[in-house]
Design a protein around this motif. Structure first.
Motif, short mmCIF file in Angstrom:
data_model
loop_
_atom_site.label_atom_id
_atom_site.label_comp_id
_atom_site.label_asym_id
_atom_site.label_seq_id
_atom_site.Cartn_x
_atom_site.Cartn_y
_atom_site.Cartn_z
N LYS A 65 0.83 -1.19 0.00
CA LYS A 65 0.00 0.00 0.00
C LYS A 65 0.87 1.25 0.00
CE LYS A 65 -3.75 -0.49 2.16
NZ LYS A 65 -4.78 -0.69 3.22
N GLY A 66 0.53 2.18 -0.87
CA GLY A 66 1.31 3.39 -1.02
C GLY A 66 2.38 3.29 -2.08
N ARG A 67 2.71 2.08 -2.50
CA ARG A 67 3.69 1.85 -3.56
C ARG A 67 3.06 1.28 -4.82
NH1 ARG A 67 7.63 -1.76 -3.07
NH2 ARG A 67 6.47 -3.11 -1.63
N PHE A 68 2.10 0.38 -4.65
CA PHE A 68 1.44 -0.28 -5.78
C PHE A 68 0.04 0.28 -5.93
CE2 PHE A 68 3.85 -4.60 -5.75
CZ PHE A 68 5.05 -3.92 -5.75
N ASN A 69 -0.38 0.46 -7.16
CA ASN A 69 -1.72 0.95 -7.45
C ASN A 69 -2.37 0.11 -8.54
OD1 ASN A 69 -1.77 3.58 -5.81
ND2 ASN A 69 0.07 3.84 -7.04
N ILE A 70 -3.53 -0.44 -8.24
CA ILE A 70 -4.26 -1.24 -9.21
C ILE A 70 -5.30 -0.37 -9.91
CG2 ILE A 70 -5.97 -2.03 -7.51
CD1 ILE A 70 -6.01 -4.73 -9.00
N SER A 71 -5.48 -0.59 -11.19
CA SER A 71 -6.46 0.15 -11.96
C SER A 71 -6.92 -0.69 -13.14
CB SER A 71 -5.90 1.50 -12.45
OG SER A 71 -4.80 1.30 -13.33
N ARG A 72 -7.96 -0.24 -13.82
CA ARG A 72 -8.42 -0.94 -15.01
C ARG A 72 -8.96 0.05 -16.03
NH1 ARG A 72 -12.54 1.75 -13.31
NH2 ARG A 72 -14.57 0.72 -12.97
N ASP A 73 -8.89 -0.33 -17.28
CA ASP A 73 -9.47 0.41 -18.38
C ASP A 73 -10.56 -0.48 -18.97
OD1 ASP A 73 -10.12 1.63 -20.85
OD2 ASP A 73 -8.14 2.55 -20.96
N LYS A 74 -11.80 -0.18 -18.67
CA LYS A 74 -12.90 -1.02 -19.11
C LYS A 74 -13.02 -1.04 -20.63
CE LYS A 74 -16.68 -0.87 -16.61
NZ LYS A 74 -17.86 -0.32 -15.89
N ALA A 75 -12.77 0.08 -21.27
CA ALA A 75 -12.87 0.15 -22.72
C ALA A 75 -11.83 -0.73 -23.40
CB ALA A 75 -12.73 1.59 -23.20
N LYS A 76 -10.65 -0.84 -22.80
CA LYS A 76 -9.57 -1.66 -23.36
C LYS A 76 -9.56 -3.07 -22.81
CE LYS A 76 -6.44 2.24 -24.19
NZ LYS A 76 -5.12 2.82 -23.89
N ASN A 77 -10.46 -3.36 -21.87
CA ASN A 77 -10.52 -4.68 -21.26
C ASN A 77 -9.17 -5.08 -20.66
OD1 ASN A 77 -12.99 -6.12 -21.05
ND2 ASN A 77 -12.11 -7.84 -22.19
N THR A 78 -8.55 -4.13 -19.97
CA THR A 78 -7.19 -4.33 -19.49
C THR A 78 -7.08 -3.91 -18.02
OG1 THR A 78 -6.28 -3.95 -21.69
CG2 THR A 78 -4.77 -3.76 -19.83
N LEU A 79 -6.36 -4.71 -17.27
CA LEU A 79 -6.05 -4.45 -15.87
C LEU A 79 -4.60 -4.02 -15.76
CD1 LEU A 79 -7.07 -4.90 -12.83
CD2 LEU A 79 -5.89 -7.10 -13.00
N TYR A 80 -4.30 -3.14 -14.81
CA TYR A 80 -2.95 -2.64 -14.63
C TYR A 80 -2.52 -2.74 -13.17
CZ TYR A 80 -3.93 -0.41 -19.12
OH TYR A 80 -4.27 -0.17 -20.43
N ASN A 85 8.71 2.46 -6.37
CA ASN A 85 9.65 2.25 -5.26
C ASN A 85 9.86 0.76 -4.98
OD1 ASN A 85 11.43 3.06 -3.24
ND2 ASN A 85 9.82 3.19 -1.69
N LEU A 86 10.17 0.04 -6.02
CA LEU A 86 10.34 -1.41 -5.90
C LEU A 86 11.58 -1.75 -5.08
CD1 LEU A 86 9.45 -2.30 -9.56
CD2 LEU A 86 8.27 -3.21 -7.54
N ASN A 87 11.50 -2.85 -4.36
CA ASN A 87 12.63 -3.36 -3.61
C ASN A 87 12.81 -4.84 -3.94
OD1 ASN A 87 11.09 -5.03 -1.54
ND2 ASN A 87 10.25 -3.00 -1.07
N PRO A 88 13.97 -5.41 -3.59
CA PRO A 88 14.22 -6.81 -3.95
C PRO A 88 13.18 -7.79 -3.43
CG PRO A 88 16.28 -5.76 -3.37
CD PRO A 88 15.19 -4.78 -3.05
N GLU A 89 12.52 -7.46 -2.34
CA GLU A 89 11.49 -8.33 -1.78
C GLU A 89 10.25 -8.40 -2.67
OE1 GLU A 89 14.52 -7.89 0.65
OE2 GLU A 89 13.30 -6.12 0.23
N ASP A 90 10.14 -7.51 -3.63
CA ASP A 90 9.04 -7.54 -4.58
C ASP A 90 9.29 -8.51 -5.73
OD1 ASP A 90 7.48 -5.54 -3.25
OD2 ASP A 90 8.81 -4.01 -4.10
N THR A 91 10.47 -9.08 -5.79
CA THR A 91 10.80 -10.02 -6.86
C THR A 91 9.89 -11.24 -6.78
OG1 THR A 91 13.12 -9.34 -7.00
CG2 THR A 91 12.58 -11.55 -7.78
#
Length: 124
Positions: A65-80, A85-91
């Motif tokens: 939370k505060g680093r990752f943000n989820i979103s979607r584009d309904k028209a493109k049928n795509t999730l993002y 601020n990635l760190n090695p633990e995100d691997t």
């Protein structure tokens, strides 16, 4: 069952950013929720974030939370998934998933459609 394909993974240095995409091959029903999970080697697949397809309501794991943000584009049928601020633990391998479950599903077993995953590697 919706077909999902992730993209956007790669190698990034600590502190960097990546944006993952998840393209759906078919129409996503308004009742569905979409989620991102990740799985590091030898570890269980864990919940990252989810979004209600219709309303856009989100839920994000405290660790990102505060680093990752989820979103979607309904028209493109795509999730993002915007990852900052990635760190090695995100691997991990990051997976896109979909569910028609009620509430805010946090368990991987609640999701019935999955992509094949995209590798994210964060170097120190």
């Amino acid at each position: 069952q919706v077909q999902l394909v992730e993209s956007g993974g790669g190698l990034v240095q600590a502190g960097g950013s990546l944006r993952l995409s998840c393209a759906a091959s078919g129409r996503i029903l308004s009742m569905y929720k979409m989620g991102w999970f990740r799985q590091a080697p030898g570890k269980e697949r864990e919940f990252v974030a989810s979004i209600a397809w219709n309303s856009g309501a989100t839920y994000t794991q405290d660790s990102v939370k505060g680093r990752f943000n989820i979103s979607r584009d309904k028209a493109k049928n795509t999730l993002y998934l915007q990852m900052n601020n990635l760190n090695p633990e995100d691997t991990a391998v990051y997976y896109c998933a979909a569910t028609s479950a009620w509430g805010t599903p946090l368990n991987r077993l609640d999701y019935n459609s999955w992509g094949q995953g995209t590798q994210v590697t964060v170097s120190s």
